[in-house]
Design an enzyme around this catalytic site. Structure first.
Site, mmCIF file in Angstrom:
data_model
loop_
_atom_site.group_PDB
_atom_site.id
_atom_site.type_symbol
_atom_site.label_atom_id
_atom_site.label_comp_id
_atom_site.label_asym_id
_atom_site.label_seq_id
_atom_site.Cartn_x
_atom_site.Cartn_y
_atom_site.Cartn_z
ATOM 1 C CD GLN A 143 -9.908 -5.689 7.115
ATOM 2 O OE1 GLN A 143 -9.749 -6.283 6.048
ATOM 3 N NE2 GLN A 143 -9.137 -4.688 7.449
ATOM 4 C CB SER A 146 -15.109 -1.334 3.082
ATOM 5 O OG SER A 146 -13.726 -1.133 3.038
ATOM 6 C CB SER A 178 -11.855 -10.656 1.330
ATOM 7 O OG SER A 178 -11.597 -9.690 0.342
ATOM 8 C CD GLU A 261 -5.826 -4.246 4.549
ATOM 9 O OE1 GLU A 261 -6.241 -3.228 5.123
ATOM 10 O OE2 GLU A 261 -6.523 -4.974 3.847
ATOM 11 C CD GLU A 388 -5.733 6.454 -6.541
ATOM 12 O OE1 GLU A 388 -6.052 5.405 -5.947
ATOM 13 O OE2 GLU A 388 -5.465 6.486 -7.750
#
Lengths: 424, 336
Positions: A143, A146, A178, A261, A388
């Site tokens: 993926q 990020s 990952s 996910e 968060e």
């Protein structure tokens, strides 16, 4: 329905009996003071061991696929069975009774998240090309989401894709990726139009990880392993037919991935960490450290168990809802939060019992080995959406609190970058 | 295993009726006649898990004080007791004893949900130790015998409970071995109390959500600040987790050992949830949270009082932790 499920169970059993060895009951529980003194969560194996394990995972996935258990919920056209999520869960439950290679490297991201995204958004010939390869174990997917300046604020990705003839040319950097070191393909979110607001100028491209200009560098984690990476993309050419969804419509594609996910993370209950935090093992830990009689320790032990019971029940309930044909509600986010927290508290509990031997390896069995688990737990509270972000979701969608003010959702992305609102 | 047999629409209707019932109930009022009118016995017989959880959740939400918990205990105790001469109440163990009835001896301690004068008989469970064997006996006393020992509970909550403390009356009507009835009664009461605690939590959390959405500082609702919204989200996590454990406790009621464990676990989680939620609800309310002008303090004190009945969270955690370590093969999680 029941007889159909019984039949499914029978064929799954038959397949597993023919291709794998059933675990003996006790082999599942570690014995105190016996065997390898390690409590791993993430892989910390050297690259050659890691590569051998990946090969075993691929081989087992291939066996599953060839016998109709590689993609239980997938369309028949791609080698699937078109059965329900419940069938999938039932199969997983059965397989857990057998000693088979862990296929997390393929399934957690590629098969669990990217596969469904390709199925929903790719062109037919791209599905034909990649889906069977993925579910047969040949293609591992990662993926490419990020970035250094786009973590929780994923819609702020800056990796650029520029159209050049029939191709896109991609330049930028991805991070915390990952399985990129093992992957053949990556789903990459690229900025294609910085003049649109941040959610609207993103395009999703399927990148060949062996293409010129793709460079994967491992990132070592504090637990010792290196199972995520930074990925540099320099002038990488991606054919336009490898685009998922519309040009500038990549955020919708990303949401498909992210929804899968949340469904993936939080449901894992096995592995060395769970076994180390089982009651018999913790009892031996306390006995070995002379802490069986300590009231405060007993209280904390009971609290750990109460929390585990809560998490297990919520997972249980989500499965029952699937069985009844309804989608799991907020309990999925709740149990993801609780799962990470339980492992964290469990690791801290053990850390407190072993004391300074957690820091200095004295060679004493069952002491320093907790370090690896303890150092792995912070990652659990971050991956798949930080605590968060999960709490924001619960606050807004379940409690009905007002949205957080978003000052950057409407202005063109280009202006945000200039003003320093996106990234630093 | 108990399956939910009430459909969602019926459940909504019932919840509404029970909520109205509690809203209309005068202080110290008797719940019985109103419940009879609702045909509650039928509902409870059809789906005891849902009915009990609903009733006690609403009691917690409304902060009502009733003798509903006596009814829960007596449903398990009455079958082993002789027929009642009038109405009965049960003496609950004093909070320091958790869910263990006071030891047989010259003094008697405990808590009643209402003054002895409101009933005709009082059932007193007593722990007897003989030759290392622990057993529970049930004494049935005429209510007036306990009246001299009873004092209103003085404290920060006003649930109207009564403490009983003094010389043990010598002449019970009857003394009956409880067998497993006391264990079953205590487990049933713990499940009911867990639901009541979670009802107070749910109500308090809703109040805090409303307050955080309405209260403006720095030009916006304080709920927009993560320091505030994350506290409330944490409250939701605690509440959902505790609700899950309570539901699971209702699924093992057929197995006495499992029922005892699971009920204690549910009570423990509810107790911990209220501690966390009430702390955060008060904080989110700022100065209004610590003032008696607002309503928050009533939930805080009620939840704390309910927590200590039949095993406060610290006591339960310690006794459960002890049993986990010393009793081979006990694994409450594996039972679920």
């Amino acid at each position: 329905m029941p007889s159909e499920m019984d039949e499914f169970v029978a064929t799954a059993r038959e397949f597993l009996d023919a291709n794998a060895t059933r675990r003996s009951g006790s082999a599942d529980l570690p014995e105190w003071g016996v065997g390898e003194d390690r409590i791993t969560y993430f892989s910390t194996d050297p690259p050659e061991v890691d590569a051998a394990k990946v090969a075993e995972s691929r081989a087992w996935q291939r066996t599953r696929y060839e016998n109709g258990f590689g993609w239980v919920t997938g369309p028949r056209a791609y080698g699937g069975r078109e059965l329900s999520t419940l069938h999938d869960l039932v199969y997983d439950g059965l397989e857990a009774e057998y000693d088979v290679p862990d296929t997390g490297v393929l399934s957690l991201i590629g098969l669990g998240m990217i596969g469904p995204t390709i199925l929903a958004h790719a062109r037919d010939h791209i599905k034909d090309r990649y889906l069977p390869a993925m579910y047969r174990g040949d293609a591992i997917a990662c993926q490419l989401f990020s970035e250094p300046s786009a973590g929780s604020d994923l819609a702020s990705v800056e990796t650029r894709a520029v159209r050049d003839g029939d191709d896109w040319v991609v330049d930028g950097q991805k991070v915390w990726t990952s399985v990129a070191q093992h992957a053949q393909i990556g789903l990459c979110l690229c900025r294609t139009n910085p003049d649109l607001p941040k959610h609207k100028g993103i395009t999703a491209l399927l990148v060949d990880m062996s293409a010129p200009g793709v460079e994967v560098r491992p990132l070592r984690q504090m637990s010792g392993g290196a199972d995520f990476n930074e990925v540099f993309l320099t002038g990488v050419r991606v054919p336009d037919d490898h685009r998922l969804g519309e040009v500038d419509g990549g955020w919708r594609v990303a949401l498909t991935t992210l929804m899968n996910e949340r469904a993936t993370v939080g449901g894992e209950g096995a592995g060395p960490a769970a076994r180390a935090l089982s009651l018999p093992f913790l009892t031996e830990l306390l006995r070995a450290n002379g802490r069986l009689d300590d009231g405060a320790t007993r209280r904390r032990l009971a609290e750990l168990y109460a929390d585990q019971a809560a998490t297990e029940y919520l997972n249980h309930q989500a499965i029952r809802k699937l069985r009844a044909g309804t989608q799991p509600g907020p309990e999925a986010s709740v149990s993801k939060l609780m799962y990470a927290r339980n492992l964290t508290r469990g690791a801290h509990f053990a850390a407190e019992v072993v004391g300074p031997r957690l820091i200095a390896d004295t060679g004493e069995w069952g002491t320093y080995s907790w370090t690896e688990l303890l150092l792995s737990t912070p990652a659990l509270r971050i991956l798949g959406g930080t605590e968060e972000i999960m709490k924001n979701i619960l606050a807004e969608r379940v409690l009905g609190l007002p949205k957080e003010p978003s000052i950057d959702s409407r202005s063109p992305f280009r202006e945000l970058r200039r003003s320093g609102t996106a990234g630093s | 295993m108990t399956t939910t047999s009430l459909d969602a629409a019926t459940l909504d209707l019932l919840t509404g009726s029970v909520r109205e019932l509690f809203a209309a109930l005068p202080a110290g009022g008797d719940l019985g006649p109103a419940l009879d009118e609702l045909g509650w016995a039928e509902v409870a017989a059809e789906d005891p898990a849902t009915a009990t959880t609903l009733l006690f959740t609403e009691q917690g939400r409304s902060l009502a004080c009733t003798r509903a918990l006596d009814a829960v205990l007596l449903a398990e105790l009455d079958p082993v007791l002789p027929p009642a001469r009038g109405t009965r109440a049960v003496l609950l163990p004093t909070p320091a004893d958790g869910d263990e009835p006071s030891r047989h001896g010259s003094t008697l301690t405990g808590v009643l949900l209402a003054p002895p004068g409101t009933v005709d008989e009082i059932v007193v469970a007593t722990t007897h130790l003989a030759d290392g064997e622990r057993s529970v006996q049930l004494d049935v006393h005429p209510a007036p015998v306990l009246a001299p020992l009873a004092h209103p509970v003085q404290g920060f909550d006003t649930a109207g409970w009564v403490t009983v403390s003094g010389a043990r009356p010598s002449s019970p009507h009857e003394r009956i071995p409880a067998g497993t009835a006391w264990t079953a009664a205590a487990a049933a009461a713990q499940r009911a109390l867990a639901a009541e605690i979670l009802g107070t939590c749910d109500a308090a959390l809703r109040i805090a959500v409303r307050h955080a959405s309405d209260r403006r500082q720095f030009g916006r609702p304080i709920a927009e600040f993560q320091a505030v919204r994350h506290r409330l989200a944490e409250g939701l996590v605690a509440l959902e987790g505790a609700r899950g454990v309570l539901r699971s406790a209702w699924e093992v009621t057929d197995d006495p050992g499992g029922a005892m464990w699971a009920a204690a676990l549910a009570k423990l989680q509810a107790g911990r949830a209220q501690a966390r939620i009430m702390r955060d609800v008060v904080q989110v309310h700022g100065a209004m949270g610590v003032s008696r002008e607002g309503s928050v303090h009533r939930y805080v004190s009620r939840a704390a009082a309910l927590d200590v009945l039949l095993g406060g969270r610290r006591l339960l955690a310690e006794s459960m932790g002890t049993a986990m370590l010393l009793t081979a093969g006990i694994d409450p999680v594996a039972r679920l």
